[in-house]
Design an enzyme around this catalytic site. Structure first.
Site: not given
Ligand code: DQQ
Length: 643
Positions: A118-119, A121, A145
C-alpha cells in the site's frame, strides 16, 4: 513497438490458457484491424453500456460488512468505496472473477509505485544534492492502509526511480500509530534540511515531529535522526486531538522567523489553516488568527501554501516558498478536503503581517471552487525545484477497485505523473498543470494524423503502433463554426457528472477520444469535450471523463467527472492524455483542467487495447486538426544498486 510489461512483484499463479504473450497480436494484425474498422461507425456502441447519470457502480449488499481503514485510527477513510463482501469467507458472487493476467496488467509502466504493498500521500518531495527525492506513506506489511512508514525513492529526472530502504518508521511513542504526512524545508543559509511530519501517538493524538538527515552529506539521505525534542508541537487549545496534521514546507518571514501552516477544523465544521512561527524548528509560537477558514468544508488535510509569479521576470517559472507576496507574486492555498476527498486550491493575496490570506474570488474559495484534478487525485504536495526553477506537484492516485482485488494483486495506489504548476497569465484565474518535461524522454515511436473529419455520430479507430496501453496522446479539435453559430440550444445546466456522460448527445458534443477500449467497444474510457450554448449565445466548454463503461467488472467505483474549462478566443480545443495500463491522466486546454481516472478493463488489455476518436454531437462536424500518439517506454524502476 511491443513493450515489455513491467512486473515488479512475484506474479500470481497463472490462470490456465491466459498467458499475456500468447494473446499479444503482431503489430501488422493490429494495423489491419484498425484499417478495417476505419470509417464511420454508428455511435450507438457508446450508448450500449448503461444509463447516463452520475454513476457509482456498487454491487448490492450490506455496506456495514466492509472493513473501513483509517477512521478508527483518527484519519480519513482509506477504502475506495468499491465493495466486495465476504460472506462466511466466500466472495459474494456479484464480485468480478479477476484473473491473474487482468490483475498483472494493471501495474503501471511509467507511473511511480512501490515494488509492492500500500502507498498513499507523497511526502517531503525535494531536490537535494543532485537527486529528486520522493517519500511516501507506505504500509510495509500489506496492500491496505496501516502501519504507516515512510517509503523512499530517488531519481535524476523525476521519471526513472530507484527504490531505497524505508526512511521513517513508527517506532516512538509519538508516532507509533503511524509516521504520517510531512514536508521538507531546505534552509537557504547553509542548505540544511529539516522535515516536519505528523505522528499519530500511542494514544492516537496527532502531534508534529522534527527529523533531520543523520548524514547531511549523503545525497541519498538514507538515514534519519528524530529529534530528542519530539513531539515539537501538540494540538493547541481548541483543536481536537484527531484534527491537527500535515505540516507544510516552511517559509521565511520579514523578521527571519520560519512559518509553518497546519490543517485543522473547528467546532462549526469550518476547514482552517493555522500558522506557527519558529526560529529553530524546535520551539514554536502559534500566530494569532488563522491563515484562512472556509465555512462548511470540514477537516483540511495536507495543506500546501506557495507563491506563484503572475508577472515580472519570473513569469512562467516556479518560486521558492519564501518569495514574498506583492510585485507580481500571489499565493496559492491548497487543502485536501477530508469530507469529499478532493484537492481544492484558490489563488489569492497573502498578508504576512496580518497572518491572513484572502482569495481573489471568494465564490471559488478553497474547498468550494477549483480543484487540481476532477478525478481521483488527493493529498498532493508541491516543491520548488531549484535545478529547473519550477514548482512541481505530486498527487496520490488511489485505487477505485475493491480492497479484495488490491490484496489479490499485492499493491494499491500510484503517484500521478509529477506536474509543473504555473499561474495562467491568459485567464488570470487558475493554475496550469503540465507533465514535467522529462516525461517526453519516454516517447518512442509515434503516429501523426491531421484533419480527420468526424461527422455527427461517428467513431474513427486510430492505429497507434504497438500496444495502446502505454501512450502519450496530444490532440486538437475544432468544431464546425457554422454549426456553432447556427445552434440554438439552452443547456447551460450541463454538468459532466449529471448530464449523461459520453453517451448523451447534445448538439455540440460530446466528442473526443476513447482510450483503453476493446475492438467491440464493450469497454472504453471516454475523454471528451462538450460545448454548451446558453440562450444568450454564450458558449461554455466542459472537459470530462466517463468511466462508466471502462470495465465489465462491477466491483469498481465508476463515475463521470470533469469541469468547465476556459477556452479563450482563437484557441482550439486541446487535450493531452497519458495512458498507462490502469490510469488515464488528461490535461484539457494545455493544463487548465486535469482529470485522472483509475480504470480496470478486463478485455481492453495487452494487445487488445485500442484508441478511437468519436463525435457524439447530434448536429456538428468536428475536425481533429491534429493528433499525435506516442508509444511510451517503461521506466523500469528498480531498487538502488549500492555495489
Ligand atoms: N494521510 C492523510 C493525512 C495523514 C496521512 C491524507 C495518513 O491527513 O497525515 O491522505 O496516512
Amino acid at each position: 513497438m511491443d513493450q515489455t510489461l513491467p512486473l515488479h512483484r512475484s506474479p500470481l499463479i497463472s490462470a490456465p490458457n491466459s498467458s499475456a504473450a500468447r494473446r499479444r497480436l503482431p503489430i501488422l494484425a493490429i494495423s489491419l484491424a484498425a484499417l478495417f474498422l476505419a470509417g464511420v461507425v454508428v455511435v450507438a456502441v457508446i450508448v450500449g453500456g448503461g444509463d447516463s447519470q452520475d454513476r457509482t457502480t456498487l454491487p448490492p449488499g450490506d455496506a456495514s460488512a466492509i472493513s473501513s481503514r483509517g477512521p478508527a485510527d483518527g484519519v480519513s477513510e482509506k477504502t475506495s468505496g468499491a465493495r466486495v463482501l465476504f460472506l462466511a469467507g466466500q466472495e459474494e458472487s456479484s464480485s468480478f472473477q479477476w484473473t491473474n493476467d487482468m490483475l498483472d496488467w494493471q501495474r503501471t509502466a511509467f507511473h511511480f509505485q512501490p515494488l509492492n504493498n500500500w502507498m498513499n500521500d507523497p511526502n517531503a518531495p525535494l531536490f537535494y544534492k543532485g537527486w529528486y527525492h520522493l517519500f511516501y506513506q507506505y504500509n510495509p506489511s500489506g496492500a491496505v492502509w496501516g502501519n504507516i512508514t515512510w517509503g523512499h525513492a530517488v531519481s535524476r529526472d523525476l521519471v526513472r526511480w530507484f527504490h531505497l530502504p524505508l526512511a521513517l518508521f513508527p517506532d516512538q511513542w509519538y508516532d507509533s500509530n503511524g509516521a504520517w504526512t510531512g514536508s521538507a524545508t531546505v534552509l537557504p543559509s547553509d542548505g540544511r534540511l529539516v522535515v516536519l511530519y505528523t505522528g499519530s501517538t500511542n494514544e492516537s493524538v496527532q502531534v508534529q515531529n522534527l527529523v533531520v538527515p543523520a548524514d547531511p552529506n549523503d545525497s541519498l539521505l538514507l538515514r534519519w535522526s528524530k529529534s530528542d525534542a519530539n513531539p515539537v508541537l501538540l494540538p493547541p487549545a481548541g483543536v481536537a486531538p484527531y484534527d491537527f496534521r500535515d505540516p507544510t514546507t516552511a517559509w521565511i518571514d520579514s523578521e527571519g522567523f520560519w512559518r509553518v501552516a497546519i490543517g485543522t477544523k473547528d467546532d462549526a465544521h469550518a476547514g482552517i489553516a493555522i500558522v506557527y512561527r519558529t526560529a529553530d524548528f524546535l520551539n514554536y509560537e502559534l500566530l494569532p488568527g488563522v491563515l484562512h477558514r472556509v465555512v462548511g468544508t470540514g477537516m483540511w488535510e495536507c495543506v500546501d501554501f506557495y507563491p506563484v509569479a503572475t508577472g515580472g521576470n519570473a513569469m512562467g517559472e516556479g518560486l521558492d516558498a519564501s518569495v514574498p507576496a506583492g510585485n507580481g507574486v500571489k499565493h496559492v492555498l491548497k487543502a485536501s478536503m477530508d469530507d469529499d476527498r478532493h484537492d481544492y486550491y484558490a489563488i489569492g493575496s497573502y498578508d504576512l503581517e496580518k497572518n491572513a490570506w484572502v482569495p481573489d474570488n471568494p465564490e471559488a474559495d478553497v474547498g468550494i471552487g477549483l480543484r487540481y484534478d476532477w478525478g481521483k487525485f488527493y493529498a498532493s504536495k508541491t516543491f520548488f525545484d531549484p535545478a529547473k526553477q519550477r514548482r512541481v506537484l505530486w498527487g496520490w492516485v488511489g485505487e477505485t477497485d475493491s480492497e479484495a482485488a488490491d490484496v489479490k494483486k499485492g499493491w494499491a495506489s500510484l503517484q500521478a505523473i509529477p506536474r509543473t504548476v504555473v499561474f495562467d497569465v491568459k485567464t488570470g484565474s487558475n493554475l496550469i498543470q503540465w507533465p514535467v518535461e522529462e516525461v517526453e524522454s519516454l516517447r518512442m515511436s509515434s503516429r501523426k494524423y491531421g484533419n480527420i473529419k468526424l461527422v455527427p455520430g461517428s467513431i474513427f479507430p486510430l492505429d497507434v503502433v504497438g500496444m495502446a496501453t502505454q501512450l502519450d496522446i496530444v490532440a486538437e479539435f475544432e468544431i464546425d463554426p457554422v454549426a456553432l453559430t447556427a445552434t440554438v440550444e439552452a443547456d447551460v445546466g450541463y454538468n459532466c457528472s449529471t448530464s449523461g456522460g459520453a453517451a448523451a448527445r447534445g448538439m455540440l458534443g460530446p466528442f473526443g477520444l476513447l482510450v483503453l477500449a476493446d475492438e467491440g467497444l464493450s469497454e472504453q474510457t471516454a475523454v471528451y469535450f462538450y460545448i454548451a450554448k446558453g440562450t444568450d449565445g454564450q458558449l461554455t466548454t466542459h472537459f470530462c471523463h466517463d468511466e462508466t463503461r471502462s470495465s465489465r467488472a462491477n466491483d469498481i467505483v465508476k463515475r463521470v467527472v470533469g469541469s468547465r474549462v476556459p477556452v479563450l478566443d482563437g484557441e482550439k480545443l486541446s487535450v493531452r492524455i497519458l495512458v498507462d495500463h490502469s490510469i488515464v491522466e488528461s490535461f484539457g486546454q494545455k493544463g487548465r483542467a486535469c482529470i485522472t481516472s483509475r480504470v480496470y478493463p478486463t478485455r481492453a488489455i495487452y494487445s487488445a487495447a485500442r484508441v478511437f476518436l468519436f463525435n457524439n454531437a447530434s448536429s456538428a462536424n468536428v475536425i481533429t486538426k491534429s493528433i499525435t500518439t506516442w508509444q511510451m517506454n517503461s521506466t523500469f524502476n528498480h531498487p538502488f544498486n549500492f555495489q
